[in-house]
Write a protein that holds these residues in place. Structure first.
Motif, PDB file in Angstrom:
ATOM      1  N   LEU A 104       0.832  -1.205   0.000  1.00  0.00           N
ATOM      2  CA  LEU A 104       0.000   0.000   0.000  1.00  0.00           C
ATOM      3  C   LEU A 104       0.870   1.260   0.000  1.00  0.00           C
ATOM      4  N   GLU A 105       1.955   1.226   0.761  1.00  0.00           N
ATOM      5  CA  GLU A 105       2.868   2.377   0.784  1.00  0.00           C
ATOM      6  C   GLU A 105       3.472   2.618  -0.597  1.00  0.00           C
ATOM      7  N   MET A 106       3.763   1.522  -1.317  1.00  0.00           N
ATOM      8  CA  MET A 106       4.296   1.662  -2.679  1.00  0.00           C
ATOM      9  C   MET A 106       3.302   2.362  -3.587  1.00  0.00           C
ATOM     10  N   GLY A 107       2.017   2.149  -3.308  1.00  0.00           N
ATOM     11  CA  GLY A 107       0.996   2.799  -4.118  1.00  0.00           C
ATOM     12  C   GLY A 107       1.010   4.311  -3.989  1.00  0.00           C
ATOM     13  N   ALA A 108       1.557   4.798  -2.892  1.00  0.00           N
ATOM     14  CA  ALA A 108       1.565   6.246  -2.644  1.00  0.00           C
ATOM     15  C   ALA A 108       2.867   6.903  -3.092  1.00  0.00           C
ATOM     16  N   ILE A 140       3.764   8.513  -5.595  1.00  0.00           N
ATOM     17  CA  ILE A 140       3.723   9.832  -6.240  1.00  0.00           C
ATOM     18  C   ILE A 140       3.333  10.937  -5.263  1.00  0.00           C
ATOM     19  N   ARG A 141       3.048  10.569  -4.023  1.00  0.00           N
ATOM     20  CA  ARG A 141       2.574  11.559  -3.059  1.00  0.00           C
ATOM     21  C   ARG A 141       3.678  11.984  -2.094  1.00  0.00           C
ATOM     22  N   ASP A 142       3.602  13.235  -1.679  1.00  0.00           N
ATOM     23  CA  ASP A 142       4.558  13.695  -0.655  1.00  0.00           C
ATOM     24  C   ASP A 142       3.826  14.276   0.556  1.00  0.00           C
ATOM     25  N   ASP A 143       2.519  13.919   0.666  1.00  0.00           N
ATOM     26  CA  ASP A 143       1.745  14.381   1.823  1.00  0.00           C
ATOM     27  C   ASP A 143       1.544  13.203   2.779  1.00  0.00           C
ATOM     28  N   ASP A 144       0.764  13.401   3.805  1.00  0.00           N
ATOM     29  CA  ASP A 144       0.496  12.354   4.794  1.00  0.00           C
ATOM     30  C   ASP A 144      -0.464  11.329   4.186  1.00  0.00           C
ATOM     31  N   ILE A 145      -0.031  10.067   4.134  1.00  0.00           N
ATOM     32  CA  ILE A 145      -0.840   9.027   3.481  1.00  0.00           C
ATOM     33  C   ILE A 145      -1.664   8.213   4.476  1.00  0.00           C
ATOM     34  N   SER A 146      -1.544   8.521   5.778  1.00  0.00           N
ATOM     35  CA  SER A 146      -2.173   7.664   6.792  1.00  0.00           C
ATOM     36  C   SER A 146      -3.701   7.658   6.664  1.00  0.00           C
ATOM     37  N   GLY A 147      -4.280   8.783   6.290  1.00  0.00           N
ATOM     38  CA  GLY A 147      -5.737   8.837   6.148  1.00  0.00           C
ATOM     39  C   GLY A 147      -6.229   7.942   5.027  1.00  0.00           C
ATOM     40  N   THR A 148      -5.508   7.955   3.901  1.00  0.00           N
ATOM     41  CA  THR A 148      -5.883   7.098   2.767  1.00  0.00           C
ATOM     42  C   THR A 148      -5.703   5.632   3.134  1.00  0.00           C
ATOM     43  N   MET A 149      -4.615   5.329   3.843  1.00  0.00           N
ATOM     44  CA  MET A 149      -4.373   3.948   4.283  1.00  0.00           C
ATOM     45  C   MET A 149      -5.538   3.463   5.147  1.00  0.00           C
ATOM     46  N   GLU A 150      -6.012   4.325   6.022  1.00  0.00           N
ATOM     47  CA  GLU A 150      -7.134   3.962   6.893  1.00  0.00           C
ATOM     48  C   GLU A 150      -8.388   3.710   6.063  1.00  0.00           C
ATOM     49  N   GLN A 151      -8.616   4.517   5.029  1.00  0.00           N
ATOM     50  CA  GLN A 151      -9.774   4.308   4.144  1.00  0.00           C
ATOM     51  C   GLN A 151      -9.694   2.949   3.444  1.00  0.00           C
ATOM     52  N   MET A 163      -4.368   4.126  -3.167  1.00  0.00           N
ATOM     53  CA  MET A 163      -3.412   4.928  -2.386  1.00  0.00           C
ATOM     54  C   MET A 163      -2.884   6.131  -3.168  1.00  0.00           C
ATOM     55  N   THR A 164      -2.977   6.096  -4.495  1.00  0.00           N
ATOM     56  CA  THR A 164      -2.540   7.253  -5.289  1.00  0.00           C
ATOM     57  C   THR A 164      -3.579   8.372  -5.249  1.00  0.00           C
TER      58      THR A 164
END
Length: 238
Positions: A103-107, A109-120, A154-155
């Motif tokens: 899941l982290e690999m999916g993010a 392209i992002r440089d913001d906090d991904i924890s909210g998307t991970m929770e979703q 995650m993207t």
């Protein structure tokens, strides 16, 4: 008439610059909050049409537009940055990495906090939370597909594209995956899907495209296509 959110319009093309055309004046589109499915017999060009929309095919004619912008000239990598989440049919997870690492690999392209998307993603696929520290290669086929879809989400895509998400899974797992896909679409995210289980896919589809030999043979709502005698006879087993 404004464009659908994503459209591959009048696409003609094939693999490689000298290869034969597989798609012939083929059009596929999906709007916000819709599930659009591409069905048809084996060899009909279903996955090829999806790959053309994602930029993995040389188009000789036609164009692809996302949210009103012509993206025909963009590479698949650039299309991901423009908001396309694509889940290929095979080799769609990193088997040696944990679920959470996938899941982290999916993010990437992002440089913001991904924890909210991970929770979703974990709320959508609770089994992934339970198995988040397990190697993804140890999961069942259906669970692997959940990882692949979760990684695409995650993207934070603007559109989700799924190439045969239920291939090789049991009917029970197929129903569960379709339920999750409906949930994703209800958030407003357009879902474009190639599916071999045509009848079940059309039952959840707002829009359906039946392809034959790389051409649009029938187009309509899922209900219209299920009720069409010719479609039923030719593609759904009567």
């Amino acid at each position: 008439m404004s464009d659908p959110f994503l459209i591959g319009e009048a696409m003609t093309g094939g693999y490689g610059r000298g290869g034969p055309d597989i798609l012939h004046d083929c059009t596929i589109a999906v709007d916000r909050g819709e599930i659009a499915v591409i069905v048809g017999p084996n060899g009909a060009g279903k996955s090829t049409a999806m790959k053309a929309v994602f930029g993995m095919l040389d188009l000789r004619q036609g164009q692809v537009r996302l949210d009103g912008q012509d993206i025909t000239g963009l590479s698949p990598q650039e299309r991901v940055r423009h908001g396309m989440g694509f889940v290929p049919q095979t080799n769609n997870i990193f088997t040696s990495m944990t679920v959470e690492e996938n899941l982290e690999m999916g993010a990437f392209i992002r440089d913001d906090d991904i924890s909210g998307t991970m929770e979703q993603v974990y709320e959508l696929f609770p089994i992934l939370r339970d198995k988040r520290l397990q190697a993804a290669g140890e999961l069942s086929g259906g669970q692997r597909q959940q990882v692949a879809v979760g990684r695409a989400l995650m993207t934070q895509p603007k559109v989700l594209m799924l190439d045969e998400p239920t291939a090789g899974v049991s009917p029970i797992v197929m129903d569960e995956l379709f339920d999750r896909i409906i949930e994703v679409a209800r958030t407003g995210l357009p879902v474009l899907m190639v599916e071999q289980n045509a009848r079940q896919a059309l039952e959840i589809a707002d829009k359906g495209y039946v392809l034959v030999q790389g051409r649009n043979a029938h187009t309509g709502t899922g209900k219209e296509l299920l009720a069409d005698a010719e479609v039923r006879q030719s593609f759904l087993g009567g």
